[in-house]
Scaffold this motif. Structure first.
Motif, PDB file in Angstrom:
ATOM      1  N   PHE A   1      46.146  21.984  57.526  1.00 57.97           N
ATOM      2  CA  PHE A   1      45.010  22.008  56.339  1.00 57.97           C
ATOM      3  C   PHE A   1      45.878  22.600  55.006  1.00 57.97           C
ATOM      4  O   PHE A   1      45.699  21.952  54.011  1.00 57.97           O
ATOM      5  N   PHE A   2      46.299  23.759  55.047  1.00 54.43           N
ATOM      6  CA  PHE A   2      46.619  24.431  53.931  1.00 54.43           C
ATOM      7  C   PHE A   2      47.912  23.787  53.278  1.00 54.43           C
ATOM      8  O   PHE A   2      48.107  23.759  52.326  1.00 54.43           O
ATOM      9  N   ILE A   3      48.666  23.205  54.103  1.00 53.08           N
ATOM     10  CA  ILE A   3      49.847  22.115  53.608  1.00 53.08           C
ATOM     11  C   ILE A   3      49.428  21.135  52.598  1.00 53.08           C
ATOM     12  O   ILE A   3      49.824  20.770  51.704  1.00 53.08           O
ATOM     13  N   THR A   4      48.422  20.508  53.313  1.00 49.01           N
ATOM     14  CA  THR A   4      47.749  19.441  52.606  1.00 49.01           C
ATOM     15  C   THR A   4      47.242  19.891  51.046  1.00 49.01           C
ATOM     16  O   THR A   4      47.234  19.212  50.168  1.00 49.01           O
ATOM     17  N   LYS A   5      46.891  21.224  51.066  1.00 52.78           N
ATOM     18  CA  LYS A   5      46.167  21.643  49.639  1.00 52.78           C
ATOM     19  C   LYS A   5      47.401  22.343  48.891  1.00 52.78           C
ATOM     20  O   LYS A   5      47.133  22.682  47.801  1.00 52.78           O
TER      21      LYS A   5
ATOM     22  N   PHE B   1      40.952  16.544  53.077  1.00 57.70           N
ATOM     23  CA  PHE B   1      41.693  17.050  54.376  1.00 57.70           C
ATOM     24  C   PHE B   1      40.659  16.392  55.513  1.00 57.70           C
ATOM     25  O   PHE B   1      41.243  15.769  56.375  1.00 57.70           O
ATOM     26  N   PHE B   2      39.500  16.724  55.484  1.00 59.81           N
ATOM     27  CA  PHE B   2      38.497  16.290  56.474  1.00 59.81           C
ATOM     28  C   PHE B   2      38.280  14.866  56.742  1.00 59.81           C
ATOM     29  O   PHE B   2      38.114  14.393  57.738  1.00 59.81           O
ATOM     30  N   ARG B   3      38.234  14.011  55.585  1.00 62.03           N
ATOM     31  CA  ARG B   3      38.197  12.855  55.645  1.00 62.03           C
ATOM     32  C   ARG B   3      39.433  12.032  56.139  1.00 62.03           C
ATOM     33  O   ARG B   3      39.121  11.111  56.963  1.00 62.03           O
ATOM     34  N   GLY B   4      40.532  12.779  55.849  1.00 62.74           N
ATOM     35  CA  GLY B   4      41.669  12.177  56.480  1.00 62.74           C
ATOM     36  C   GLY B   4      41.795  12.342  57.785  1.00 62.74           C
ATOM     37  O   GLY B   4      42.174  11.756  58.635  1.00 62.74           O
ATOM     38  N   LEU B   5      41.390  13.830  58.358  1.00 61.07           N
ATOM     39  CA  LEU B   5      41.445  13.966  59.596  1.00 61.07           C
ATOM     40  C   LEU B   5      40.451  13.060  60.398  1.00 61.07           C
ATOM     41  O   LEU B   5      40.761  12.669  61.530  1.00 61.07           O
ATOM     42  N   LYS B   6      39.166  12.663  59.823  1.00 59.18           N
ATOM     43  CA  LYS B   6      38.561  11.694  60.458  1.00 59.18           C
ATOM     44  C   LYS B   6      39.117  10.264  60.659  1.00 59.18           C
ATOM     45  O   LYS B   6      39.020   9.773  61.677  1.00 59.18           O
ATOM     46  N   LEU B   7      39.783  10.040  59.723  1.00 63.49           N
ATOM     47  CA  LEU B   7      40.618   8.631  59.598  1.00 63.49           C
ATOM     48  C   LEU B   7      41.672   8.924  60.795  1.00 63.49           C
ATOM     49  O   LEU B   7      41.990   7.841  61.660  1.00 63.49           O
TER      50      LEU B   7
END
Length: 528
Positions: free
Chosen positions: A98-102, A282-288
């Protein structure tokens, strides 16, 4: 515009005949040649995988027996440390992802700063895991603190390193080749971890308790006071010093590998990205990602096969010591497994290129089953044990190589289905590691508790028959069952060789269209 075309034609002289190729094909040929990675780059990239495997192998093979027989902890508390440490390790993977994506791109890249800045702190915490503090009541908290701290810091190294696969080249063949280099070095890292830890520690005899009265006493701390130890008081100190010496050597190798990776690999921002608008959350990406069927089926299959080898890894030292009664040989048996695995990596790379990755999964991982059965069915024999170890190592190599070779194929499939959603490579890699680590923590905690329930005696020169039987189940019956379940799940995995080639061609076409569109837009802007 005409000048650009002339330059492009001139650059292809002596390589291809321009009259036989379309402009799009010329652009692809030129781009493909630029995407080639040098052998030096692949080697430097591969070296970065060694620290995780060296430390992971040392911890996986030796931490359980270290906590029980050197730190002299009760099996119940040892199981808590092993479970909490692995579970925390699992949780940190998606957190770091998560932190890497940010993390914004910097001059060093987006992933490389994580690798560099976590290294020194990881080495310090790793050394303290192998230090026995001179405190009577705080040992459990000591090992929990530094084990979890190390797992967090090594995750800050390994998750960005794993995601780096997608940022070194666009070409699938180059990524597969770099992955093969990486797997070879990583398995070599397991050899180094086994050799350094095993050979240094193996030079010192860990004192054990021979008195038969030990097995009539349920409280291990009381038993320790009632029997005579077969070595003098300095012997256990020598053993502890040997563990710390091994930790120091491994820490030095960790730092050296991080420096080689940093100096030899350039992170390419656009290597895996298709152009799109602003990246989604991130969370939308995680859902996908979690809705992507190919990914779920892949991690489900490898979850069970990885668990099988983790159970074997976590309990094999105890199995060799107490069930096979090779107390002074177990480190050499482990080394035979890892050497065999290292030498087998090129074989499996050739096999998956020749027959496909799914076929390599079935053949490579299932080949361990007869040898896992053989090692517990046959009478204890050192030569037979070495033969089984070498054969099992060949299967271990397949289990190492294939998940990391197949994950980029899943990411390519995802990018085709979701061209407007980018930058989720860290999610794919971190959650694969999350599931396998969390499950391995549960399994290792349960296996150590099983030894406690069976009557494991700390520092015993021998163990009750119930403990020996439990160890047989943990290194044979349970892994065989998990491997069979994992192979059944792989039947559902949809990306075969035909699908992989189809995806590769579609991605190339999509990128060429985008590059052509960008070129036209730039040209129009210059005219205006």
């Amino acid at each position: 515009m005409a000048k650009g075309k002339g330059a492009e034609s001139a650059s292809s002289t002596g390589l291809l005949q321009p009259s036989l190729l379309q402009p799009a094909e010329l652009r692809h040929a030129k781009k493909e040649s630029k995407e080639k990675l040098s052998v030096c780059s692949k080697l430097c990239y591969a070296v970065g995988g060694a620290p995780y495997q060296i430390t992971g192998c040392a911890l996986g093979f030796f931490l359980q027996i270290y906590l029980l027989d050197v730190a002299q902890m009760d099996p119940f508390y040892a199981s808590i440390i092993l479970f909490v440490g692995r579970a925390w390790d699992a949780i940190t993977d998606p957190m770091v992802g998560f932190f890497i994506t940010k993390t914004p791109w910097s001059r060093l890249g987006r992933l490389m700063p994580w690798i560099i800045f976590s290294t020194p702190f990881a080495v310090i915490s790793y050394f303290l895991v192998w230090f026995v503090p001179d405190i009577s009541s705080g040992q459990v908290m000591w090992y929990l603190l530094f084990y979890c701290m190390f797992q967090t810091l090594v995750t800050c190294f390994h998750v960005p390193y794993s995601a780096l696969t997608m940022f070194i080249s666009r070409e699938q063949s180059e990524r597969d080749s770099a992955t093969a280099y990486r797997m070879t070095v990583e398995v070599l890292g397991t050899v180094l971890g086994t050799a350094i830890q095993g050979q240094i520690v193996g030079q010192v005899d860990t004192p054990c308790i021979q008195d038969s009265r030990l097995f009539g006493v349920t409280n291990s701390s009381v038993a320790m006071e009632e029997v005579n130890v077969t070595r003098d008081a300095g012997s256990i100190t020598d053993t502890r010093n040997a563990y710390m010496m091994a930790a120091g050597v491994i820490g030095g190798i960790y730092i050296l590998c991080a420096i080689v990776l940093f100096l030899g690999v350039r992170e390419k921002r656009d290597a895996s990205e298709l152009q799109s608008d602003e990246p989604i959350s991130f969370f939308r990406g995680l859902k996908l990602v979690m809705k992507h069927g190919a990914y779920i089926k892949l991690i489900a299959g490898f979850l069970f096969t990885s668990l099988a080898f983790m159970l074997l890894e976590g309990n094999f030292a105890l199995f060799c010591t107490y069930t096979l009664r090779f107390r002074n040989e177990f480190q050499n048996i482990l080394l035979a497994i890892m050497l065999s695995a290292t030498l087998s990596i090129p074989l499996w790379q050739w096999f998956l290129m020749r027959f496909g990755k799914k076929t390599a999964v079935y053949v490579g991982i299932s080949s361990a089953i007869p040898f896992l059965i053989m090692v517990v069915v046959l009478e204890s024999n050192l030569i037979v044990t070495y033969v089984v170890a070498i054969a099992a190592g060949i299967s271990v190599a397949a289990a190492f190589l294939l998940p990391w070779s197949m994950l980029p194929d899943v990411i390519d499939d995802f990018n085709l289905q979701h061209p407007d959603s980018r930058g989720h490579e860290a999610i794919f890699f971190s959650f694969y590691v999350f599931f396998t680590k969390f499950a391995s923590g549960v399994s290792l905690g349960i296996s150590t508790l099983s030894l406690d329930f069976a009557g494991y005696k700390t520092r015993g020169c021998s163990q009750p028959e119930e403990v020996k039987f439990t160890l047989k189940m943990l290194v044979s019956a349970a892994p065989v069952g998990l491997i069979l379940l994992g192979l059944l799940l792989f039947k559902l995995y949809p990306i075969d060789e035909d699908k992989r080639r189809e995806n590769k061609k579609a991605l190339q076409n999509l990128r060429e269209e985008e590059n052509s569109s960008d070129s036209d837009s730039t040209e129009l802007a210059s005219i205006v």
